[in-house]
Write a protein that holds these residues in place. Structure first.
Motif, short mmCIF file in Angstrom:
data_model
loop_
_atom_site.label_atom_id
_atom_site.label_comp_id
_atom_site.label_asym_id
_atom_site.label_seq_id
_atom_site.Cartn_x
_atom_site.Cartn_y
_atom_site.Cartn_z
N UNK A 1 0.82 -1.20 0.00
CA UNK A 1 0.00 0.00 0.00
C UNK A 1 0.86 1.26 0.00
N UNK A 2 1.79 1.35 0.95
CA UNK A 2 2.68 2.51 1.01
C UNK A 2 3.59 2.54 -0.21
N UNK A 3 4.09 1.36 -0.58
CA UNK A 3 4.95 1.28 -1.75
C UNK A 3 4.25 1.75 -3.02
N UNK A 4 2.99 1.40 -3.15
CA UNK A 4 2.21 1.83 -4.32
C UNK A 4 2.02 3.35 -4.32
N UNK A 5 1.76 3.91 -3.13
CA UNK A 5 1.60 5.37 -3.02
C UNK A 5 2.91 6.08 -3.35
N UNK A 6 4.01 5.55 -2.86
CA UNK A 6 5.30 6.16 -3.16
C UNK A 6 5.65 6.03 -4.64
N UNK A 7 5.30 4.91 -5.24
CA UNK A 7 5.54 4.72 -6.68
C UNK A 7 4.71 5.71 -7.49
N UNK A 8 3.47 5.94 -7.08
CA UNK A 8 2.61 6.92 -7.75
C UNK A 8 3.19 8.32 -7.59
N UNK A 9 3.67 8.63 -6.38
CA UNK A 9 4.31 9.92 -6.14
C UNK A 9 5.52 10.10 -7.05
N UNK A 10 6.31 9.04 -7.21
CA UNK A 10 7.49 9.11 -8.08
C UNK A 10 7.09 9.28 -9.53
N UNK A 11 6.00 8.67 -9.94
CA UNK A 11 5.51 8.87 -11.30
C UNK A 11 5.18 10.34 -11.52
N UNK A 12 4.57 10.96 -10.52
CA UNK A 12 4.30 12.40 -10.60
C UNK A 12 5.58 13.21 -10.66
N UNK A 13 6.58 12.80 -9.88
CA UNK A 13 7.88 13.48 -9.92
C UNK A 13 8.52 13.36 -11.31
N UNK A 14 8.38 12.20 -11.92
CA UNK A 14 8.95 12.00 -13.27
C UNK A 14 8.26 12.92 -14.29
N UNK A 15 6.95 13.06 -14.16
CA UNK A 15 6.22 13.96 -15.06
C UNK A 15 6.66 15.40 -14.82
N UNK A 16 6.75 15.78 -13.55
CA UNK A 16 7.20 17.13 -13.21
C UNK A 16 8.61 17.38 -13.73
N UNK A 17 9.48 16.39 -13.60
CA UNK A 17 10.85 16.53 -14.09
C UNK A 17 10.87 16.73 -15.61
#
Length: 164
Positions: free
Chosen positions: A1-17
């Motif tokens: 659950x936490x891992x999935x949330x962090x992975x989603x957050x990282x996907x957002x970071x990749x888009x922002x980058x």
């Protein structure tokens, strides 16, 4: 659950980058065109904007490197073959990252306070927008590293359960 949330957050970071890299191309292109062709006048704000965007690109890239495990580390021991050895090796690396992450987060707050009382020369924006990248990156590194430590311990306990 936490891992999935962090992975989603990282996907957002990749888009922002990606968006920041595209945005960085604009002031840099304007600088190059102005310097070498004379087609447009030289705007001084483009240097500030490029620098500000670059700071955020570096910090977000570092956040993603910590998450992906692609940050720089030096291997001074052979790869461990036992589950306990793997746990120790990963823990040493993650704890070292955690120490530096917490230092960045803690001392970055004071650094950001200094930025909050300053404004950029050309664009007149509050430099807190730039300086806040340091403690924010440290905090996110700490969260990512804590999760990676959890994963290392979980993998160790799973390997022990599998043996028994």
């Amino acid at each position: 659950m936490i891992g999935r949330a962090l992975e989603t957050f990282c996907a957002g970071l990749r888009i922002l980058l990606g968006c920041l890299m595209a945005a960085l191309a604009v002031p840099v292109a304007m600088q190059v065109i102005a310097r070498y062709t004379g087609l447009i006048p030289t705007y001084l704000w483009t240097e500030e904007l490029a620098t500000f965007i670059f700071v955020w690109v570096v910090m977000i890239g570092a956040m993603l490197a910590v998450w992906d495990g692609t940050h720089f580390d030096v291997v001074i021991t052979p790869d461990a073959t036992s589950p306990l050895g793997v746990l120790i090796q990963k823990s040493v690396v993650h704890l070292a990252i955690m120490v530096f992450a917490l230092l960045f987060a803690w001392y970055g707050i004071e650094y950001a306070k200094v930025g909050s009382i300053q404004s950029s020369v050309m664009m007149r924006i509050n430099l807190l927008w730039i300086y806040i990248a340091v403690p924010l990156a440290g905090a996110i590194w700490a969260v990512f590293t804590a999760y990676r430590l959890y994963e290392a311990f979980d993998a160790y306990t799973q390997s022990r359960k599998a043996k028994s």
